[in-house]
Scaffold this active site. Sequence first.
Site, mmCIF file in Angstrom:
data_model
loop_
_atom_site.group_PDB
_atom_site.id
_atom_site.type_symbol
_atom_site.label_atom_id
_atom_site.label_comp_id
_atom_site.label_asym_id
_atom_site.label_seq_id
_atom_site.Cartn_x
_atom_site.Cartn_y
_atom_site.Cartn_z
ATOM 1 N N LYS A 44 48.458 94.399 41.075
ATOM 2 C CA LYS A 44 49.058 94.607 42.297
ATOM 3 C C LYS A 44 50.597 94.400 42.034
ATOM 4 C CE LYS A 44 49.518 93.198 47.252
ATOM 5 N NZ LYS A 44 48.659 92.226 48.113
ATOM 6 N N ASP A 100 56.190 91.714 50.308
ATOM 7 C CA ASP A 100 55.438 92.086 51.382
ATOM 8 C C ASP A 100 55.560 91.339 52.796
ATOM 9 O OD1 ASP A 100 53.122 92.853 53.013
ATOM 10 O OD2 ASP A 100 51.811 91.464 51.892
ATOM 11 N N LYS A 125 54.462 89.778 59.320
ATOM 12 C CA LYS A 125 54.204 88.488 59.177
ATOM 13 C C LYS A 125 54.719 87.531 59.734
ATOM 14 C CE LYS A 125 52.472 88.892 54.259
ATOM 15 N NZ LYS A 125 50.966 88.517 54.627
ATOM 16 N N ASP A 184 54.193 88.994 45.395
ATOM 17 C CA ASP A 184 53.202 89.755 45.759
ATOM 18 C C ASP A 184 52.982 90.826 44.959
ATOM 19 O OD1 ASP A 184 50.915 90.153 47.209
ATOM 20 O OD2 ASP A 184 51.810 91.290 48.544
ATOM 21 N N ASP A 209 49.305 95.001 56.947
ATOM 22 C CA ASP A 209 49.510 93.974 56.107
ATOM 23 C C ASP A 209 48.393 93.763 54.912
ATOM 24 O OD1 ASP A 209 50.685 91.833 54.790
ATOM 25 O OD2 ASP A 209 50.226 90.188 56.716
ATOM 26 N N GLU A 263 47.970 95.910 52.610
ATOM 27 C CA GLU A 263 48.385 97.098 51.902
ATOM 28 C C GLU A 263 48.075 96.981 50.420
ATOM 29 O OE1 GLU A 263 49.833 94.304 52.280
ATOM 30 O OE2 GLU A 263 50.647 93.762 50.221
ATOM 31 N N ARG A 302 45.379 96.407 48.751
ATOM 32 C CA ARG A 302 44.186 97.422 48.247
ATOM 33 C C ARG A 302 44.524 98.960 48.475
ATOM 34 N NH1 ARG A 302 41.040 94.257 53.187
ATOM 35 N NH2 ARG A 302 42.637 92.855 52.769
HETATM 36 N N1 BES Z 1 49.902 89.365 49.892
HETATM 37 C C1 BES Z 1 49.049 89.175 51.084
HETATM 38 C C2 BES Z 1 48.160 88.102 50.489
HETATM 39 C C3 BES Z 1 48.597 86.568 50.044
HETATM 40 C C4 BES Z 1 48.663 85.788 50.901
HETATM 41 C C5 BES Z 1 49.128 86.654 48.806
HETATM 42 C C6 BES Z 1 48.987 84.585 50.536
HETATM 43 C C7 BES Z 1 49.580 85.274 48.634
HETATM 44 C C8 BES Z 1 49.532 84.414 49.363
HETATM 45 C C9 BES Z 1 48.264 90.495 51.235
HETATM 46 O O1 BES Z 1 48.841 91.612 51.417
HETATM 47 C C10 BES Z 1 48.069 90.234 52.856
HETATM 48 O O2 BES Z 1 48.828 90.132 53.845
HETATM 49 N N2 BES Z 1 46.551 89.884 53.018
HETATM 50 C C11 BES Z 1 46.081 89.937 54.478
HETATM 51 C C12 BES Z 1 44.858 90.808 54.642
HETATM 52 C C13 BES Z 1 44.637 90.739 56.066
HETATM 53 C C14 BES Z 1 45.606 91.613 56.995
HETATM 54 C C15 BES Z 1 43.182 91.490 56.219
HETATM 55 C C16 BES Z 1 45.954 88.308 54.554
HETATM 56 O O3 BES Z 1 45.256 87.671 53.890
HETATM 57 O O4 BES Z 1 46.163 87.810 55.690
HETATM 58 ZN ZN ZN Z 2 50.321 91.889 49.963
HETATM 59 MN MN MN Z 3 50.034 91.998 53.142
#
Ligand code: BES
Ligand code: ZN
Ligand code: MN
Length: 478
Positions: free
Chosen positions: A244, A249, A256, A267, A326, A328, A330
Amino acid sequence: MPKKIDKINQEDNLILLTADAIKIPADYLTKEEIAYAVQMISGHKKENILFDRLGRYIFVQVIKEEKDSSKRLENCRKAGDALAARLNDLKAGSVVIVDVDGKAAETLALGEGMALGSYQFLKYRKERKEKENTLKSLGIQSKELKDETIERMNIIADAVMRCRDLVNEPVSHLSAGDLAKEFQKMGKEAGIKVEVLNKKKIESLKMGGLLAVNKGSTDPPTFTIMEWKPEKPVNKKPLVLVGKGVVFDTGGSNLKIGTFMYDMKCDMAGAATMAAALYAMAGLGLPVHVVGLMPATDNRIDANAIAPGDIIAMADGTTVEVMNTDAEGRLILADALSYAKKLNPGLVITAATLTGAASRAIGKYGIVAMQTGAANDMERLKECGDKVYERIAEFPFWDEYGELIKSEIADIKNIGGPDAGMITAGKFLAHFTDYPFIHLDIAGPAFIDKKDSYRTAGGTGMGVRLLVEFAERMVVRR
Ligand code: BES
Ligand code: ZN
Ligand code: MN
């Protein structure tokens, strides 16, 4: 980086590594000093003591008794990091590790901990000269260790640090295009074939996931393909590593909140991990055919950015209801996984900072993993994880989790509800696979605020040593 040394000079600083200080030969310390070392270590439960001979530093470092070899080697790495810190405090410029007992693995682990723990990211600091570590040269004296074993470790440690450098670089200095250029540089150095697909090409491949995430950005996306194809690979079908590469992000329209955004330059750690692993594999000349796929973009908020509820068509034609912008990672990985089908892979591994859920589940101490059709490879990966101490926590991957991402109005949706977020994210990815597949969620360990022994603050490079070990195992297994 450690170098093998045959002869020790009178003025060399030393680390005498042994299980028992009584074994130290009289060439290094006097009888009285050895007796003192034994007494301090056994009586006062110290792990090391320092003899300061008018500015020549001689450490006695004891290998703690520990039957579990995984933990024992990790103790050695940690001891190495602690010694490097002390030598830098003492403003020492060099040191030689002496393998008193003829224990190759422990000696090497100590050197590895010193090398990895000495990493610094100072390029943006004006006073970098003052901040720089004084310890520049590291020797290893050991009858048991071969030159090439030390060289192997150096190549891998170098790759880990390349990964850290990329992760530590902020988006102000590392766009998706810049990241692809860095991958090209690494490929050139190591003899890896690199192709970077630009936005036009990405459009012609209909990579709707990558393009959708990129809609909020002013910078074009990139899709980097790295291929290491040695002459006589042990595998007929390539090992494909997908990473990825979200260079930042923000969450997009689902912006966020609070402090959740500040470290999101990390990220792209999955992409950096895969590129660095390939870099090391090529550097080692491993006879394994490996392909890396690194989709990259930033995820921004903008008038034109995707909105919750949008429906997009992915590279393989699957329609996705984007419930949350968020989620994204995947979306961009899915297009890479569809692309991987064309490569007829033997195994595909993804590495991604994919979910906060993975991080909440096990923290920074290991890697969350899932698999489909790759149970044996997963077992092997776990063994590798124990060996290099980048441990794997396998999660269930039952069909029922797949039900949670079904959509009413599209084929699937990009979030699965409040429970088991790391697994539903994995299920989303698995939808785009038809080959043995292992998914690694490195959201917990990829980036840390505070130094954790030889895992320095910021990008850790976690996953690189694991994957190189795994590729090496593919060779030895035969
Ligand atoms: N990049 C984030 C995940 C992340 C969180 C990486 C903390 C490193 C540290 C990812 O893109 C994300 O935002 N995931 C969301 C998914 C949710 C919206 C289903 C999450 O984990 O909150
Ligand atoms: Zn992310
Ligand atoms: Mn995200």
